[in-house]
Design a protein around this motif. Sequence first.
Motif: not given
Lengths: 490, 213
Positions: A209, A213, A146-147, A211, A235, A101, A170, A149, A238-239, A280
Amino acid sequence: MALRPQLKFLSAELLERIVAEARDILCRLGTKVQNPRVLEMLAEHGAKVDFEKSQVLYTNSLLDRCLKSVPAQFKLYDVLGNETHDFSGSKIHFTPGSAALHVLDHQTQKIRKPDTTDYVRYVQLLSGLSHIASQSTAFIPADVAERVSDSYRLFLSLLYGEKPVVTGTFTIESFQVMRDMQLAVRGGEKELRAKPLTVFSCCPTSPLKWSEITSQNVVDCGASGIPVEFISMPLSGFMAPVTLVGTLVQHTAETLSGIVISQINSPGAPVLYGGSPAVFDMRYETTPMGAVETQMIDCACNEIGKYLGLPTQAYISLSDAKMLDAQAGSETAMGATLAALSGINNISGPGMLDFESCQSLEKLVLDNEICGMTLRLVQGIEPREDFPARPIFEELLREQHLLISPHTRRHLKSEHYFPGPVIDRANLSRWREEGSLTLGQRAHQEVERLVGAWSPSRLAAERKKELCALMEKEARRWGMDMLPARPVEA
Amino acid sequence: MEILKKIAQCLEVGDDAGVPPLVRQALAEGIVAKTILDDGLIAGMNTVGEKFRVHEIFLPDVLLAAKAMYAGMDVLKPLLLSAGVSSRGRVVIGSVQGDLHDIGKNLVGIMLKGAGFEVIDLGNDVAAEKFVAAAKSHDACVIGMSALLTTTMPVMKEVVDLLNKENLSGKIKTIIGGAPVSQNYAGEIGADAYGYDCAQAVAGVKKLAAAVP
Ligand code: B1M
């Protein structure tokens, strides 16, 4: 032949048990796949699909079929069509950490949003870093809509650099233009298929899972012959289970499900068995990539991938530090060393700070030297003209040194790797005389030198033009009439 | 009051079975529900929050404490309702449209519940209209949004703009979080608060909820 130094964490018994447990999870608990088209494909190929719940139960025969069709190796080629990567056996290649980022600004020492100029400088720099074999779309220029990027990064990489690119989208819609750019570089679909130019990162979402996308990205890449690296990110604690073995079971299940999604639609589609698993941190609510346990999981995932017969990837040579400091160097070097010793084929991370969130050009040049050292490391110790040993010792005793011995001159460059100018090996007086520069200052000088030494990519002018036209059209689609000015001619 | 201290201590060790009997005992001793909530449960959670901040305890301990808090709340809820004491407020949360990252948002949700808020979690990939519609239909005082991608941040602005357009910005406040956003960005788009972690999110929501008439 030298013995290839090899690191292992898993006994054969443990490894087989982990894979068996992962299969059991897939067959009895399954994964969610939030994509009706992919659900239909899975059902057609024998998976048990609950369309209402988007839940898929796999079968062992489906898993076996897909593991059979997935290639054990593949290659990458640069923009000019030259082979650069052989993802096979224990061969290793480094690639910068992707999709940050932010960048760490050397002048201000502040973490800030990057722009087009930063990105072009990054590509120029990377062209001169000999131990980092590919580009990645390392960060997101903030001066475009942004779209676009994701596609804009690939555009700049293909326009200014020659090395192949590790990237990803993305959204579902961005795939088309990112594929078209590659077609523009290669000249056609057949050519792209024959000589893959990019690898797309596609992430399952822990726990268990896919997604809409990312599952669509896997299918679309497969259909175009674009290699995919699966980036499962359980993680621990945690996950995913807190234990490293439990995390490995989950990573294996998630990645196997990705292989199925890829292979049912396009048998033989090239993939890297990859990931970015992490522990995590229960104190700071973060995902430390420099943690020793994170790195151990990465190496063990590689062992599982190799056992299943696939080339591998991991997010491992990077740091959670916010500055180019001792933490940044030590976490990166530890990761790079472990990854190299493990034989992870595509090692992602150089340049990256702050949990995959911040790239640094200065860190890239330091990391390039770290990569150089690890590349030397895995060549191991090999007898060259060493036996019988007596003649060279007779020469040494006779001459009192071996500095100009033919034996030295023949083997010096292959036996010794010379890092620098970031890694400092000057004596104290010389270091002082040269300005007592800190590591950051030396790294910055090297960034400036390499950016200055860059020469334009040798991609044909009309292909560059086509790339520009594609990007301009995509930008207009998302409301940008003009792309930002670029600091140098491509 | 000794019993309230005991309730707080129970929370601090995450003893969810221990809390309800103590809450009942406090009620039997004649302490009103609101006092038990404020000086027992919430006081305990505050201590837990502080210990977490200085790493004396870790996240699992906080979640266990939150679970113990819910157990106590289950006993108090009917009494609080009949006494006309409303919850600390309702918060609608979600990861914005196009964004599948939900780990941070989930954590924030758990912590908000632990702090006594009613949380309506819309999941991930949530469109601006859906945030606003849910806040209206649930009579929520705060919308909490999470974004981890640069591409999805603009949805946060859409929500703020939509609230302004519908003249709701005085009644429904917004808080944002996630790796690519910042205090500055919150200011830029007109969001009311920003949080860089769960504790910050809870503190921010508390302030916003208190400011809503
Ligand atoms: C309401 O008020 C509030 C207040 C505070 C709030 C708040 C709301 N929300 C958050 N907070 C705050 O409190 C929380 C608790 O402390 C904190 O929440 P966080 O979410 O920050 O912290 C969590 C507790 C732990 N952190 C995380 O969970 C995020 C860690 C990183 C590594 C990350 C993860 C784990 C994942 N990812 Co992704 N991922 C990254 C992340 C890099 C990073 N360091 O942030 C990032 C964000 N991802 C990225 C990318 C590119 C992607 N990811 C993707 C997928 C995934 C996984 C599925 C593997 C997984 C997410 C699993 C899940 N269920 O969420 C894809 C996303 C697809 C999509 N459309 O969404 C994909 C697009 C990759 C691909 N090509 O498929 C990058 C973003 C690039 C960009 N510039 O936008 C990225 C920086 C990593 C990278 N360098 O590639 C605070 O921010």
